[in-house]
Motif scaffolding. Structure first.
Motif, PDB file in Angstrom:
ATOM      1  N   ASN A   1      72.548 -52.926  76.228  1.00 52.61           N
ATOM      2  CA  ASN A   1      72.788 -54.159  76.986  1.00 52.61           C
ATOM      3  C   ASN A   1      74.005 -54.969  76.557  1.00 52.61           C
ATOM      4  O   ASN A   1      74.521 -55.753  77.348  1.00 52.61           O
ATOM      5  CB  ASN A   1      71.554 -55.066  76.860  1.00 52.61           C
ATOM      6  CG  ASN A   1      70.334 -54.437  77.450  1.00 52.61           C
ATOM      7  OD1 ASN A   1      70.194 -54.362  78.662  1.00 52.61           O
ATOM      8  ND2 ASN A   1      69.450 -53.941  76.604  1.00 52.61           N
ATOM      9  N   TYR A   2      74.432 -54.826  75.327  1.00 51.33           N
ATOM     10  CA  TYR A   2      75.454 -55.717  74.772  1.00 51.33           C
ATOM     11  C   TYR A   2      76.771 -55.006  74.484  1.00 51.33           C
ATOM     12  O   TYR A   2      77.836 -55.482  74.829  1.00 51.33           O
ATOM     13  CB  TYR A   2      74.909 -56.340  73.485  1.00 51.33           C
ATOM     14  CG  TYR A   2      75.893 -57.208  72.733  1.00 51.33           C
ATOM     15  CD1 TYR A   2      76.143 -58.521  73.131  1.00 51.33           C
ATOM     16  CD2 TYR A   2      76.560 -56.726  71.611  1.00 51.33           C
ATOM     17  CE1 TYR A   2      77.030 -59.326  72.431  1.00 51.33           C
ATOM     18  CE2 TYR A   2      77.447 -57.528  70.910  1.00 51.33           C
ATOM     19  CZ  TYR A   2      77.684 -58.822  71.327  1.00 51.33           C
ATOM     20  OH  TYR A   2      78.563 -59.612  70.625  1.00 51.33           O
ATOM     21  N   LEU A   3      76.698 -53.874  73.859  1.00 52.92           N
ATOM     22  CA  LEU A   3      77.898 -53.186  73.386  1.00 52.92           C
ATOM     23  C   LEU A   3      78.569 -52.445  74.536  1.00 52.92           C
ATOM     24  O   LEU A   3      77.912 -51.683  75.253  1.00 52.92           O
ATOM     25  CB  LEU A   3      77.512 -52.221  72.267  1.00 52.92           C
ATOM     26  CG  LEU A   3      78.630 -51.740  71.376  1.00 52.92           C
ATOM     27  CD1 LEU A   3      79.367 -52.906  70.724  1.00 52.92           C
ATOM     28  CD2 LEU A   3      78.077 -50.817  70.306  1.00 52.92           C
ATOM     29  N   SER A   4      79.861 -52.648  74.694  1.00 48.88           N
ATOM     30  CA  SER A   4      80.613 -52.058  75.792  1.00 48.88           C
ATOM     31  C   SER A   4      80.408 -50.552  75.891  1.00 48.88           C
ATOM     32  O   SER A   4      80.460 -49.838  74.897  1.00 48.88           O
ATOM     33  CB  SER A   4      82.104 -52.332  75.602  1.00 48.88           C
ATOM     34  OG  SER A   4      82.856 -51.600  76.558  1.00 48.88           O
ATOM     35  N   SER A  27      66.870 -58.421  81.144  1.00 47.15           N
ATOM     36  CA  SER A  27      68.036 -59.105  80.596  1.00 47.15           C
ATOM     37  C   SER A  27      68.169 -60.491  81.198  1.00 47.15           C
ATOM     38  O   SER A  27      67.741 -60.752  82.312  1.00 47.15           O
ATOM     39  CB  SER A  27      69.316 -58.329  80.913  1.00 47.15           C
ATOM     40  OG  SER A  27      69.269 -57.046  80.414  1.00 47.15           O
ATOM     41  N   HIS A  28      68.783 -61.345  80.427  1.00 47.92           N
ATOM     42  CA  HIS A  28      69.149 -62.662  80.924  1.00 47.92           C
ATOM     43  C   HIS A  28      70.653 -62.652  81.154  1.00 47.92           C
ATOM     44  O   HIS A  28      71.366 -61.888  80.531  1.00 47.92           O
ATOM     45  CB  HIS A  28      68.788 -63.736  79.894  1.00 47.92           C
ATOM     46  CG  HIS A  28      67.319 -63.797  79.626  1.00 47.92           C
ATOM     47  ND1 HIS A  28      66.453 -64.449  80.438  1.00 47.92           N
ATOM     48  CD2 HIS A  28      66.572 -63.254  78.652  1.00 47.92           C
ATOM     49  CE1 HIS A  28      65.226 -64.324  79.973  1.00 47.92           C
ATOM     50  NE2 HIS A  28      65.282 -63.597  78.886  1.00 47.92           N
ATOM     51  N   PRO A  29      71.174 -63.490  82.071  1.00 48.80           N
ATOM     52  CA  PRO A  29      72.614 -63.515  82.295  1.00 48.80           C
ATOM     53  C   PRO A  29      73.354 -63.772  80.987  1.00 48.80           C
ATOM     54  O   PRO A  29      72.916 -64.553  80.160  1.00 48.80           O
ATOM     55  CB  PRO A  29      72.803 -64.678  83.271  1.00 48.80           C
ATOM     56  CG  PRO A  29      71.474 -64.852  83.924  1.00 48.80           C
ATOM     57  CD  PRO A  29      70.457 -64.440  82.904  1.00 48.80           C
ATOM     58  N   ILE A  88      78.664 -54.444  81.590  1.00 49.34           N
ATOM     59  CA  ILE A  88      78.778 -53.673  80.359  1.00 49.34           C
ATOM     60  C   ILE A  88      79.671 -52.441  80.524  1.00 49.34           C
ATOM     61  O   ILE A  88      80.313 -52.005  79.566  1.00 49.34           O
ATOM     62  CB  ILE A  88      77.382 -53.293  79.832  1.00 49.34           C
ATOM     63  CG1 ILE A  88      77.470 -52.842  78.384  1.00 49.34           C
ATOM     64  CG2 ILE A  88      76.718 -52.278  80.735  1.00 49.34           C
ATOM     65  CD1 ILE A  88      76.127 -52.732  77.693  1.00 49.34           C
ATOM     66  N   ASP A  89      79.789 -51.904  81.739  1.00 49.86           N
ATOM     67  CA  ASP A  89      80.617 -50.721  81.935  1.00 49.86           C
ATOM     68  C   ASP A  89      82.076 -51.060  82.226  1.00 49.86           C
ATOM     69  O   ASP A  89      82.881 -50.181  82.536  1.00 49.86           O
ATOM     70  CB  ASP A  89      80.025 -49.811  83.015  1.00 49.86           C
ATOM     71  CG  ASP A  89      79.871 -50.493  84.356  1.00 49.86           C
ATOM     72  OD1 ASP A  89      80.118 -51.715  84.452  1.00 49.86           O
ATOM     73  OD2 ASP A  89      79.487 -49.810  85.317  1.00 49.86           O
ATOM     74  N   PHE A 117      87.220 -56.124  74.638  1.00 54.07           N
ATOM     75  CA  PHE A 117      87.288 -57.127  73.572  1.00 54.07           C
ATOM     76  C   PHE A 117      87.404 -58.554  74.115  1.00 54.07           C
ATOM     77  O   PHE A 117      86.738 -59.466  73.641  1.00 54.07           O
ATOM     78  CB  PHE A 117      88.460 -56.819  72.627  1.00 54.07           C
ATOM     79  CG  PHE A 117      88.752 -57.943  71.689  1.00 54.07           C
ATOM     80  CD1 PHE A 117      87.918 -58.185  70.602  1.00 54.07           C
ATOM     81  CD2 PHE A 117      89.832 -58.787  71.900  1.00 54.07           C
ATOM     82  CE1 PHE A 117      88.162 -59.243  69.745  1.00 54.07           C
ATOM     83  CE2 PHE A 117      90.084 -59.847  71.042  1.00 54.07           C
ATOM     84  CZ  PHE A 117      89.252 -60.075  69.967  1.00 54.07           C
ATOM     85  N   GLU A 118      88.250 -58.746  75.108  1.00 54.67           N
ATOM     86  CA  GLU A 118      88.494 -60.086  75.638  1.00 54.67           C
ATOM     87  C   GLU A 118      87.236 -60.756  76.194  1.00 54.67           C
ATOM     88  O   GLU A 118      87.180 -61.981  76.322  1.00 54.67           O
ATOM     89  CB  GLU A 118      89.565 -60.036  76.746  1.00 54.67           C
ATOM     90  CG  GLU A 118      90.944 -59.665  76.263  1.00 54.67           C
ATOM     91  CD  GLU A 118      91.208 -58.160  76.198  1.00 54.67           C
ATOM     92  OE1 GLU A 118      92.374 -57.771  76.092  1.00 54.67           O
ATOM     93  OE2 GLU A 118      90.235 -57.363  76.266  1.00 54.67           O
ATOM     94  N   ASP A 119      86.235 -59.971  76.525  1.00 57.87           N
ATOM     95  CA  ASP A 119      84.998 -60.508  77.098  1.00 57.87           C
ATOM     96  C   ASP A 119      84.021 -61.031  76.049  1.00 57.87           C
ATOM     97  O   ASP A 119      83.080 -61.741  76.385  1.00 57.87           O
ATOM     98  CB  ASP A 119      84.315 -59.435  77.947  1.00 57.87           C
ATOM     99  CG  ASP A 119      85.216 -58.959  79.071  1.00 57.87           C
ATOM    100  OD1 ASP A 119      85.671 -59.810  79.856  1.00 57.87           O
ATOM    101  OD2 ASP A 119      85.474 -57.744  79.150  1.00 57.87           O
TER     102      ASP A 119
END
Length: 161
Positions: free
Chosen positions: A82-85, A2-4, A10-11, A15-17
């Motif tokens: 990697n992306y979805l909460s 992953s890249h920053p 992720i854990d 929504f705000e992120d």
């Protein structure tokens, strides 16, 4: 690798992120001949995906290619991991604009680039928001092999003002 991307892991991502304009890359994931054939035999039994000898000798792509649905599944796995909460993802109302631009072949290594296109809090259910994401998948040579847009309902960390 992953890249920053997000300041929030992720854990703990809500929504705000998911701020419009965030771009991140995830992967790679290797694509094997065995995986292509096995997936296609079960879900997309076309000779271009299941018969390496025929695909090389007579197929329209000059060799075995992965089902687009396998490509989508591999990209989806990178997206989910990697992306979805992991704590606030509620559901997805769907995908739009799915396109397979270039065949994926045995030995390819795929990565995805995600971009938050839009994030808006729900008016009817202010405990969540709708995040629109553009996803592009690339092979090891940097060629785009697939793209689509995803919509996800994500729980908010804080109540609506």
């Amino acid at each position: 690798m992953s890249h920053p991307d997000f300041a929030t892991p992720i854990d703990d991502r809500h929504f705000e992120d998911y701020v419009s304009g965030i771009v991140a890359e995830y992967g790679p994931v290797a694509v094997t001949e065995a995986e292509i054939v096995e997936f296609a035999q079960r879900y997309d039994p076309q000779r271009i995906h299941t018969d390496p000898a025929w695909a090389a000798a007579e197929g329209p792509f000059g060799g075995l290619i992965a089902s687009g649905f396998l490509t989508m599944s591999l990209a989806s796995r990178l997206y989910m991991e990697n992306y979805l909460s992991k704590v606030a993802s509620l559901a997805s109302p769907g995908l739009d604009e799915l396109r397979w631009q270039k065949p994926v072949r045995p030995g390819d290594s795929l990565r995805i680039r995600v971009r938050v296109l839009e994030a808006r809090r729900s008016r009817s259910k202010p405990d969540r928001g709708l995040v629109h994401t553009g996803i592009e998948a690339f092979n090891q040579d940097g060629d785009m092999v697939m793209s689509f847009r995803a919509m996800n309902l994500i729980r908010c960390r804080t109540p609506a003002p």
